[in-house]
Write a protein that holds these residues in place. Sequence first.
Motif, mmCIF file in Angstrom:
data_model
loop_
_atom_site.group_PDB
_atom_site.id
_atom_site.type_symbol
_atom_site.label_atom_id
_atom_site.label_comp_id
_atom_site.label_asym_id
_atom_site.label_seq_id
_atom_site.Cartn_x
_atom_site.Cartn_y
_atom_site.Cartn_z
ATOM 1 N N ASP A 682 49.802 59.588 -21.062
ATOM 2 C CA ASP A 682 51.136 59.638 -22.451
ATOM 3 C C ASP A 682 50.766 57.916 -22.824
ATOM 4 O O ASP A 682 51.107 56.912 -22.182
ATOM 5 N N GLY A 683 50.212 58.211 -24.290
ATOM 6 C CA GLY A 683 50.666 56.905 -24.399
ATOM 7 C C GLY A 683 49.160 56.055 -24.305
ATOM 8 O O GLY A 683 49.046 54.608 -24.666
ATOM 9 N N PHE A 684 48.757 56.188 -23.463
ATOM 10 C CA PHE A 684 46.608 55.647 -23.591
ATOM 11 C C PHE A 684 45.799 56.025 -24.423
ATOM 12 O O PHE A 684 45.588 57.736 -24.347
ATOM 13 N N ASP A 685 45.357 55.389 -24.935
ATOM 14 C CA ASP A 685 44.149 55.661 -25.736
ATOM 15 C C ASP A 685 42.856 55.013 -25.736
ATOM 16 O O ASP A 685 42.799 53.466 -25.314
ATOM 17 N N PRO A 686 42.010 56.084 -24.493
ATOM 18 C CA PRO A 686 41.051 54.926 -24.422
ATOM 19 C C PRO A 686 39.565 54.126 -25.725
ATOM 20 O O PRO A 686 39.616 53.536 -24.368
ATOM 21 N N ALA A 687 40.370 54.391 -26.421
ATOM 22 C CA ALA A 687 39.282 53.323 -27.393
ATOM 23 C C ALA A 687 40.165 52.091 -26.995
ATOM 24 O O ALA A 687 39.295 51.154 -27.576
ATOM 25 N N LYS A 688 41.579 51.674 -27.181
ATOM 26 C CA LYS A 688 42.042 50.337 -26.696
ATOM 27 C C LYS A 688 42.308 49.839 -25.501
ATOM 28 O O LYS A 688 42.055 48.761 -25.074
ATOM 29 N N HIS A 689 42.139 51.350 -24.712
ATOM 30 C CA HIS A 689 43.308 50.675 -23.113
ATOM 31 C C HIS A 689 41.955 51.113 -21.681
ATOM 32 O O HIS A 689 42.804 50.603 -20.484
ATOM 33 N N THR A 755 54.114 48.614 -19.461
ATOM 34 C CA THR A 755 53.347 49.824 -20.149
ATOM 35 C C THR A 755 52.142 49.722 -19.795
ATOM 36 O O THR A 755 51.098 50.359 -19.985
ATOM 37 N N ASP A 756 51.994 48.070 -20.369
ATOM 38 C CA ASP A 756 50.658 47.671 -21.112
ATOM 39 C C ASP A 756 49.827 46.681 -19.230
ATOM 40 O O ASP A 756 49.233 46.078 -20.251
ATOM 41 N N SER A 757 50.627 46.569 -18.527
ATOM 42 C CA SER A 757 50.186 45.567 -17.230
ATOM 43 C C SER A 757 48.774 46.563 -17.530
ATOM 44 O O SER A 757 48.203 47.806 -17.159
ATOM 45 N N HIS A 758 48.279 45.158 -16.650
ATOM 46 C CA HIS A 758 46.304 45.548 -16.610
ATOM 47 C C HIS A 758 46.937 46.541 -14.500
ATOM 48 O O HIS A 758 45.774 47.989 -15.269
ATOM 49 N N GLY A 759 47.272 46.779 -13.929
ATOM 50 C CA GLY A 759 47.838 47.463 -13.439
ATOM 51 C C GLY A 759 47.625 48.559 -13.036
ATOM 52 O O GLY A 759 47.614 50.103 -13.194
ATOM 53 N N ARG A 760 48.355 48.961 -14.342
ATOM 54 C CA ARG A 760 48.971 50.022 -15.260
ATOM 55 C C ARG A 760 47.823 51.074 -15.731
ATOM 56 O O ARG A 760 47.384 52.436 -15.578
ATOM 57 N N ARG A 761 47.322 50.094 -16.922
ATOM 58 C CA ARG A 761 46.069 50.912 -17.686
ATOM 59 C C ARG A 761 45.063 50.941 -16.509
ATOM 60 O O ARG A 761 43.844 51.812 -16.518
ATOM 61 N N SER A 762 44.697 49.886 -15.389
ATOM 62 C CA SER A 762 44.224 50.237 -14.508
ATOM 63 C C SER A 762 43.711 52.499 -13.527
ATOM 64 O O SER A 762 42.390 52.519 -13.700
ATOM 65 N N GLU A 944 61.557 42.146 -17.252
ATOM 66 C CA GLU A 944 61.742 40.971 -17.794
ATOM 67 C C GLU A 944 61.133 39.670 -18.020
ATOM 68 O O GLU A 944 61.523 38.670 -18.354
ATOM 69 N N GLY A 945 59.836 40.044 -17.126
ATOM 70 C CA GLY A 945 59.131 38.963 -16.730
ATOM 71 C C GLY A 945 57.411 39.035 -16.671
ATOM 72 O O GLY A 945 57.530 40.300 -17.575
ATOM 73 N N PRO A 946 56.470 37.975 -16.117
ATOM 74 C CA PRO A 946 55.040 38.678 -16.110
ATOM 75 C C PRO A 946 55.033 39.723 -15.875
ATOM 76 O O PRO A 946 53.955 40.123 -16.430
ATOM 77 N N GLY A 947 55.224 40.304 -14.984
ATOM 78 C CA GLY A 947 55.656 41.838 -14.437
ATOM 79 C C GLY A 947 53.945 41.309 -13.030
ATOM 80 O O GLY A 947 53.753 39.905 -12.814
#
Length: 953
Positions: A682-689, A755-762, A944-947
């Motif tokens: 959900d919310g994942f766009d392969p063209a972007k993420h 949501t947009d962290s590297h770990g989650r997008r990976s 609320e931090g850098p993640g």
Amino acid sequence: MSTDYKSTINLPQTDFPMRGDLPKREPGWLAGWETGGRYARIQQATAGRDKAFVLHDGPPYANGAIHIGHAVNKILKDMVVRSKLLAGHRAPYVPGWDCHGLPIEIAVEKQHGKPGEKLDARAFRQKCREYAAEQIDTQRAGFKRLGVLGDWENPYRTMDFKYEADMVRALSRIVANGHVVRGAKPVYWCFDCGSALAEAEIEYGDKVSPAVDVAYDAVDPKELAAKFGVDAGDAVVAVPIWTTTPWTLPESQAVSLGAELEYALVDGPARNGKRVLLVIAAALVEKALARYGVESPTVLGHASGAALNGTKLQHPFYERVVPVILGDHVSAEDGTGAVHTSPDHGVEDFVVGRENGIGLLNYIGARGTYRDDTPKAGDLDLAGMHVWKANDAIVELLRARGVLLAYAKIEHSYPNCWRHKTPVIFRATPQWFIGMEQAGLRATALKSIKDVRWVPGWGEERIAGMVAGRPDWCISRQRTWGVPIALFVHKATQEPHPDSVALMEQVAKRMEQGGIDAWYDLDSADLLGDQAKDYDKVTDVLDVWFDSGVTHFGVIGQRPELQKGSASQYKVMYLEGSDQHRGWFQSSLLTSAAIHGRAPYDDVLTHGFTVDASGRKMSKSLGNVVAPQKVMDTLGADVLRLWVASADYRNEMSVSDEILKRVSDGYRRLRNTARFLLGNLDGFDPAKHLVKVEDSLLLDQWAVQQAYDVQQAVAAAYERYDFPEVVARVQNFCTNEMGALYLDITKDRLYTMPTDSHGRRSAQSAMYRIAEALVRWLAPILAFTAEEIWQALPGERGESVLLETWYEGLVATQASPEQRRWWSDLLAVRDGAARVLEGMRKAEQIGAALEARLAINADAATVARYAPALDELRFFFITSDASLAAAEAQPAGAEAVELDGAKAWVSASVSEAAKCVRCWHRRDDVGSHADHPELCSRCVSNVEGPGETRRWF
């Protein structure tokens, strides 16, 4: 007061429902595909592919609703076609139907009577055509409901005018190549059909028959006895025969002996006080005399069969002298070693009779009764009597004449008509044949068999054995609803017209416009002119096995989309049940060999038949029939398809309500895996993420590698048509690598990281790649569900997964031996940890694994290998903490784990730390942040931090 952190959690969201609700939803999808012309669009999109694969449909007979055997056959075909599309082939599929023949005639007769009663022949044929069309519509709806992809709006039908014309053209090619002959030969004959039958129309069942030993007295007893060096005196000398068909004795014209067999002259039971000497094969003397009530055999002399050749014998009840002849078919395995020979009623009898100049008597009519000109046997008048009733009358006649040596009733396997389930006979009638030896057809066919890929491999030996031993193919039938053998034969010579090939082409052109009626309506003079008075039109129709046997000529050879075109690779497959080695596979082979000199197929796949869970054949009387319509209405077509894919089609396929329930459970596991993947995209766009595989976390790289390995195995299994292997590999992957490991571990990262962290997008990138691959693996099997998954996937995509090929986004990493060991040892430790934690759960020390702290002890080298990942190990084991320490021996209470050349020990304790309300980990740092007293420090950073930063898991 507790803070609600729900909005900071990335919970899965998808419109892909947990419940498939297939029985309700599949028809809607199917209607949409039809409206959108799905098959045509796929064919158009794949038309330019360099590889072509044609699965040629063996036509089911157009009679009755589809049954579970139909479903198995069509689903297997569909899985092959779909897998070939995904493998990059152009793969058209044109379904077809067999439309002529007796079952339709019988159905129409029940409604309208026989031809000539209420309807003339032409009107009767029209009713047959209408009935077949109705049956096709019913079956077509059933096949489409199975999800079978094909050109359903443009199928081939053997009753189409063009196809009927092409059948005549195919026959003309076979005539031109010298393979067609006419003659009176014994063929299987069904009294109920009133027609000859093909071998493929025969099945065997038990039958009780009278078994009789009959004495054929020597015309000159002294002469016969002298050949054994014996003086017969005034004794009767006879040759006894043994048969289970007394009704054939009126047409007995010889007695066959084996030239190389040794025969003995022995004392038999006296007849009216007179001594009787019997000629019996030496190996059978004791068995035969025991039947005659002679306890102690007295052997008077020996002679070879060859020495007895030409001896004259007296027919047992006619004033007919019959000769002793020699035949290779005679053996000393049973009976007496002497075979009564009736060329009218046996193939071997016919052959040996022809070799000895013995013709036919033709006493038996089409309905199984003796003709009016059948000679009387004393007071016994056989005229008009049915052969089965004649058995008893003939036995009594033999007994009255004193030539019945023994009588018994035996139960034995006997050929039956597969339609009427009634016994058939061999009957010599004038018929048209495709000669097996004529013009070398048998040799050509046997050679062609070797060029074919047979799946399973035993199919080659089976069909080769059948072709090697089969008699000439009788292609003529005496029926109304069929394609005529469009030949003109000379009234005097009975020979076909010398210009038959050209004439048949002219007839075919007329048939294209008017169908088979064009032949019956034809005035012979239109084609023959003044010669018409000397010729008759053949009224016999072609065997329906010829109808379907020439589809390679009339369908593949005529439809452009089924031909090779510009493809560099081109293959044709035939796929049917194992009975078709003597049916369609063989009729197609013989006609193609006769026309083209080769087999019509490159691959032949054979499947078994359906049985219940106990291995019993399905029947209404047993109540074990599984109707595909009911399965689709309750579980859905995809569950039925999954059962077909799971079963070993090479053998009998067991199906029952309980088996289908287990398959349904397996379907749900596959569906749940797909739903989890889709929900977390959900919310994942392969063209972007989409994260490159090499930039992904190590666990994500591992998951993609596992998927790559599975895809290689799945593609290879589809290539060898090993569908059970496909199902096993995919289900194991979903259950083990995914469900029990990867998906479980990555939940924390997917849910709790920004949501947009590297770990989650990976993780999402890995899941996206896996889902793209999984939907293709499932597409040949789960026709509806795969398309549902396809449309639910993120990103730009075509209308169907079948427009794609195997997913190329999976990357194979060239793992070193050390890297492979790193993973295998870590997975072994995880198994050990699972055992420890399960023990704690059973002891009610913990509920979830996150309530525990894990301690891993190992040798220093192992500890050093995993030390870089120490901070993330707890996520891999799904515990709140994981420690790693060197040890030389097993700590007290620890679980031993065998590693590759080393050992590790795993233990766990209950965590006393506070529980983070957001990630549910029990951590000592919960409450260390004043603004978020219920969170652990990493959750504070993620909120609320850098993640947090993850590298490993």
